[in-house]
Design an enzyme around this catalytic site. Structure first.
Site, mmCIF file in Angstrom:
data_model
loop_
_atom_site.group_PDB
_atom_site.id
_atom_site.type_symbol
_atom_site.label_atom_id
_atom_site.label_comp_id
_atom_site.label_asym_id
_atom_site.label_seq_id
_atom_site.Cartn_x
_atom_site.Cartn_y
_atom_site.Cartn_z
ATOM 1 N N SER A 38 0.817 -1.219 0.000
ATOM 2 C CA SER A 38 0.000 0.000 0.000
ATOM 3 C C SER A 38 0.851 1.270 0.000
ATOM 4 C CB SER A 38 -0.928 -0.004 1.229
ATOM 5 O OG SER A 38 -1.930 0.985 1.084
ATOM 6 N N CYS A 42 3.203 6.061 -7.558
ATOM 7 C CA CYS A 42 3.177 7.221 -8.460
ATOM 8 C C CYS A 42 3.966 8.407 -7.889
ATOM 9 C CB CYS A 42 1.738 7.664 -8.723
ATOM 10 S SG CYS A 42 0.771 6.449 -9.650
ATOM 11 N N THR A 272 -11.305 -14.920 -13.578
ATOM 12 C CA THR A 272 -10.484 -15.514 -14.626
ATOM 13 C C THR A 272 -11.156 -16.767 -15.177
ATOM 14 O OG1 THR A 272 -9.219 -16.982 -13.164
ATOM 15 C CG2 THR A 272 -8.454 -14.690 -13.350
ATOM 16 N N TYR A 278 -9.841 -14.642 -9.219
ATOM 17 C CA TYR A 278 -10.102 -13.338 -9.807
ATOM 18 C C TYR A 278 -8.767 -12.609 -10.044
ATOM 19 C CZ TYR A 278 -14.910 -14.193 -8.236
ATOM 20 O OH TYR A 278 -16.155 -14.730 -8.036
ATOM 21 N N ASP A 282 -2.773 -4.002 -13.170
ATOM 22 C CA ASP A 282 -1.969 -3.909 -14.391
ATOM 23 C C ASP A 282 -1.856 -5.233 -15.139
ATOM 24 O OD1 ASP A 282 -1.596 -1.333 -13.596
ATOM 25 O OD2 ASP A 282 0.515 -1.548 -13.039
ATOM 26 N N TYR A 426 -19.028 29.248 -12.405
ATOM 27 C CA TYR A 426 -18.296 30.322 -13.077
ATOM 28 C C TYR A 426 -18.054 31.503 -12.155
ATOM 29 C CZ TYR A 426 -17.749 34.691 -15.604
ATOM 30 O OH TYR A 426 -17.322 35.936 -15.991
ATOM 31 N N LYS A 434 -18.128 31.325 -21.058
ATOM 32 C CA LYS A 434 -18.091 30.198 -21.991
ATOM 33 C C LYS A 434 -16.847 29.394 -21.630
ATOM 34 C CE LYS A 434 -20.315 32.503 -25.922
ATOM 35 N NZ LYS A 434 -20.141 32.974 -27.319
#
Length: 816
Positions: A38, A42, A272, A278, A282, A426, A434
């Site tokens: 855990s 990244c 599977t 299962y 990745d 906005y 826009k």
């Protein structure tokens, strides 16, 4: 019920915690072959670069804290080496090499992926690393702490590669990126990746695109990275980021089915081919929601979602279906953010799926509020229904929220019309009335409805477009800064009064800075009977960025304050500097501001302009070269470009030659073969310098640009007489001397061919391809009975005023 989970990162850890929340009585065993579970893989590059200072912050949970909180039997340094689906057992190897067997009721495979290490010569050399887990990170950090890292090479320009490049640069190393493809960041199209190319170059990162590594060689304390081209670069450290492949060896040995892309094949419940086994993360392949074809998706968000779904299915039976992932990803590259979702244009082309695309350039928030930064959005969609296929965005602020919103629409089979219906919050600091998403939706909607026909930057560069007219509707000042070769400049405001200069029998390709003025011009031409009119998607900004050369150069540095002369100790002179804030202004706003400001200065005074438009910043040096001003510095920080320019006077400025333009014009009066050859040699040489070149064909020179196969045209008596007496095309031209009834002409062409010298026709084509403008004299055509249909299609027709306008903007005028 006993659940065994193999793999303790992302999907595996998420599933384990979810199972416990769903079933307090279940027995859960978590097997992890490494020492950690855990953790934030990244975040590893940012720890290496020092952005994340404390190593402990990488760990969401430790094995002890995770096991205690969720009452899970966490076993680290325990590798699952075999699975027996029939007996429902897993063989586990401890750190000391001993093994034991565990029984399961439900088994989850979450083995992840392993980095690719190709069998290159010298790949095991000291100083070469991959980055996939905490152990890799520790090895890199230790090496950097014990070695001087002056030069770093990153092989592979994917997400991890670019993040490592930034963080190595942060440590003070000079970084080079080597990539086999023609762009960085494979999930996006080249037109989006080109923004990243230029940003990396501005930061001083060297890019070696379309280069393959052949081998590594140890040279003293450094590693030589040798390309197949023979070129080599030196490095103190090399990071391999070539890619990853799914870790499927355990599944394969158990007889579990592997899919066509090389991942573990699972069904909609993530089970599977083996019952009660299962798989997530990745290692699995799953059908793409848009194409229906299986694909591999190496992203953390889908892995965590799969962990939640698979936990429910393992506890309650197969009750929850997984919808699939469309590959929504994002990366920080220095100050720039790049994000993508769904399918880019290049992937759609590979799959043979018909699509349309649009590119829009907006500001991240209201332009009048400070720090409005450029934001580019590219959409791909079904050309008739408008169903969204994908989106990409690049910018400095607000990229993430736009792509997240579009991703949800794509997963819900939304269309480009839905983009305009998204209700955005906005206020000037956050968006515009826009929003960029709405603008992207409006533009794409116009393409789907047929209100706007577009041409892409790739199509503009193809030969097919050379038979049409390239019409630049920007201001003359913008045009002078740079344009597409061969383009004619008619500003939008003048278009209605100059319609007669645009042929109706040819395709017209219009462009402006970002596409809006081009659309308005397209509507004007269509309303006046022009039928073949297309607007360049994304305008000149997209074209110029996508076609900009990748030229490695040192990083730009901000201007340094002038100090006293160390030898004389005299104080530095005071330089008056006018500061201009052009942030938020879209082209041509910054250009007009800088030009107006420079004109008001005295020689030696300076302007410091801060802008968010990269166009002017990228071309600042060229602008100074052509205007006689001096570029003092050009720097970039977080999407803000600071340009310092000192007012100067061109050294070669006189009354006959304008100081703000250096085009070249040639008048070809003769139809002698040798003189025509000389004309095109000079024109091609001038065009190679990047200058605007115009050749004006008058009287006998018209014969040089006649077609070989000409259509039948009506002529009066004198026109027919001239036609009989004059050469029918360039192939019938004669030498000015030693023609000898045509023998000399043929001899000249024969010698040129033997010596590998381009023919007249080849030189002429090269000139056209280089953007040289061909103008035929209207008066000469009338006198000599030459019709427009007899001339090459690329030729435009003009009079004295047309030539004089080009001549006034040139500093060289030749008469041949």
């Amino acid at each position: 019920m006993k659940h065994i989970i193999i793999g303790g990162v992302a999907g595996g850890a998420t599933a384990a915690a979810r199972i416990r929340r769903a079933d307090e009585t279940a027995e859960i065993v978590l097997l992890e072959k490494g020492r950690y579970i855990s953790y934030a893989n990244c975040g590893l590059p940012y720890y290496i670069g020092g952005t994340i200072a404390e190593r402990e912050k990488l760990f969401v949970q430790t094995p002890t804290s995770f096991g205690t909180r969720f009452r899970i039997d966490v076993r680290v340094e325990s590798e699952a080496v075999a699975v027996d689906p029939a007996a429902k057992t897993v063989t586990v190897r401890r750190a000391d090499g001993s093994t034991y067997t565990e029984h399961y009721d439900k088994l989850l495979l979450s083995p992840g992926a392993s980095p690719v290490r190709p069998p290159l010569q010298g790949i095991g050399t000291e100083g070469i690393f991959t980055l996939r887990n905490v152990d890799d990170t520790d090895r890199i950090k230790t090496y950097m702490a014990t070695h001087r890292i002056g030069r770093a090479v990153v092989v592979g320009a994917g997400f991890i590669g670019l993040e490592m490049a930034e963080n190595l640069h942060r440590t003070g190393a000079h970084v080079s990126i080597v990539e086999m493809g023609n762009q960085v960041m494979a999930p996006v199209d080249l037109s989006i990746a080109s923004h990243v190319h230029q940003h990396l170059l501005q930061k001083g990162v060297a890019l070696y695109l379309e280069q393959s590594v052949e081998r590594f060689e140890k040279q003293g304390e450094q590693v030589a990275v040798v390309f197949r081209s023979g070129e080599r670069i030196m490095a103190d450290i090399v990071i391999l980021s070539i890619g990853v492949r799914p870790e499927t060896s355990l599944a394969e040995s158990a007889g579990i089915r592997i899919g066509e892309t090389g991942g573990i094949r699972v069904d909609e419940y993530l089970e599977t081919s083996a019952k009660d086994i299962y798989a997530v993360g990745d290692a699995i392949e799953f059908p793409h929601p848009i194409t229906g074809k299986p694909w591999l998706n190496y992203l953390a968000n889908p892995a965590n979602r799969q962990g939640r779904i698979v936990a429910d299915n393992m506890v309650f039976g197969n009750t929850t279906r997984y919808e699939g992932a469309i590959g929504t990803s994002i990366a920080k590259v220095f100050d720039m953010t790049v994000a993508s979702t769904g399918l880019p244009a290049k992937r759609l082309r590979q799959l043979g799926i018909e699509y349309a695309a649009s590119t829009t350039h907006s500001a991240s928030h209201a332009g009048y509020y400070p720090d409005a930064l450029p934001l580019t959005i590219k959409l791909t969609f079904e050309p008739r229904t408008g169903r969204l296929y994908g989106a990409q965005s690049v910018g400095y602020d607000g990229v993430d929220k736009r792509i997240d919103q579009i991703a949800l629409l794509i997963k819900r089979s939304g269309t480009v019309r839905d983009l305009a219906e998204v209700e955005h919050c906005y206020a000037p600091p956050f968006s515009s009335a826009k929003d960029p998403i709405a603008i992207a939706g409006y533009v794409a909607g116009n393409i789907v409805s047929g209100a706007m026909s577009v041409v892409s930057w790739r199509e503009i560069t193809d030969a097919a477009c050379r038979d049409g007219v390239l019409l630049d509707v920007r201001t003359p000042m913008e045009y002078a800064f740079g344009t597409i070769p061969g383009a004619v400049n008619i500003p939008l405001e003048e278009l209605r009064d100059r319609l007669d200069e645009i042929p109706k029998d040819k395709a017209v390709y219009i462009f402006c800075a970002v596409g809006l003025r081009g659309y308005l011009a397209q509507r004007i031409l269509t309303a006046h009977g022009f039928r073949q009119v297309k607007n360049l998607s994304g305008g000149y900004r997209t074209y110029s960025t996508a076609t900009a050369p990748v030229e490695n150069r040192p990083a730009a540095h901000p201007a340094q304050p002038e100090t006293a002369d160390p030898d004389t100790q005299r104080p530095a002179r005071f330089v008056k500097t006018l500061k201009i804030d052009a942030c938020g202004l879209q082209c041509p706003g910054p250009v007009m501001k800088i030009r107006q400001a420079v004109d008001a200065l005295s020689d030696g005074e300076r302007i410091e302009m801060v802008a968010t438009d990269p166009g002017f910043a990228r071309d600042a040096q060229a602008w100074c070269n052509t205007t006689g001003n001096r570029l003092i510095s050009n720097s970039e920080s977080k999407g803000r470009y600071t340009v310092v320019i000192e007012k100067g006077s061109p050294a070669a400025c006189d009354g006959a030659t304008p100081c703000d333009d250096r085009g070249k014009t040639l008048i070809l009066f003769s139809d002698d073969l040798d003189k025509a050859l000389a004309t095109f040699v000079l024109a091609n040489g001038a065009a190679a310098t990047g200058r605007k070149v115009t050749v004006f064909f008058t009287f006998w020179g018209l014969n040089v640009i006649k077609k070989v196969s000409k259509p039948k045209v009506e002529k009066d008596f004198f026109g027919r007489m001239f036609g009989l007496m004059l050469p029918s095309s360039s192939l019938r031209l004669r030498l000015s001397k030693m023609s000898m009834l045509g023998i000399g002409d043929r001899m000249m062409r024969h010698i040129m061919k033997r010596k590998g010298i381009d023919s007249l026709e080849s030189l002429r084509r090269q000139a056209l391809d280089s953007g040289v403008e061909f103008i035929a004299c209207q008066m000469s055509m009338d006198v000599m009975g030459v019709k427009r249909e007899e001339l090459l299609d690329e030729v435009t027709v003009g009079g004295v005023a047309t030539y004089m306008e080009r001549a006034e903007r040139a500093n060289v005028n030749l008469f041949v």
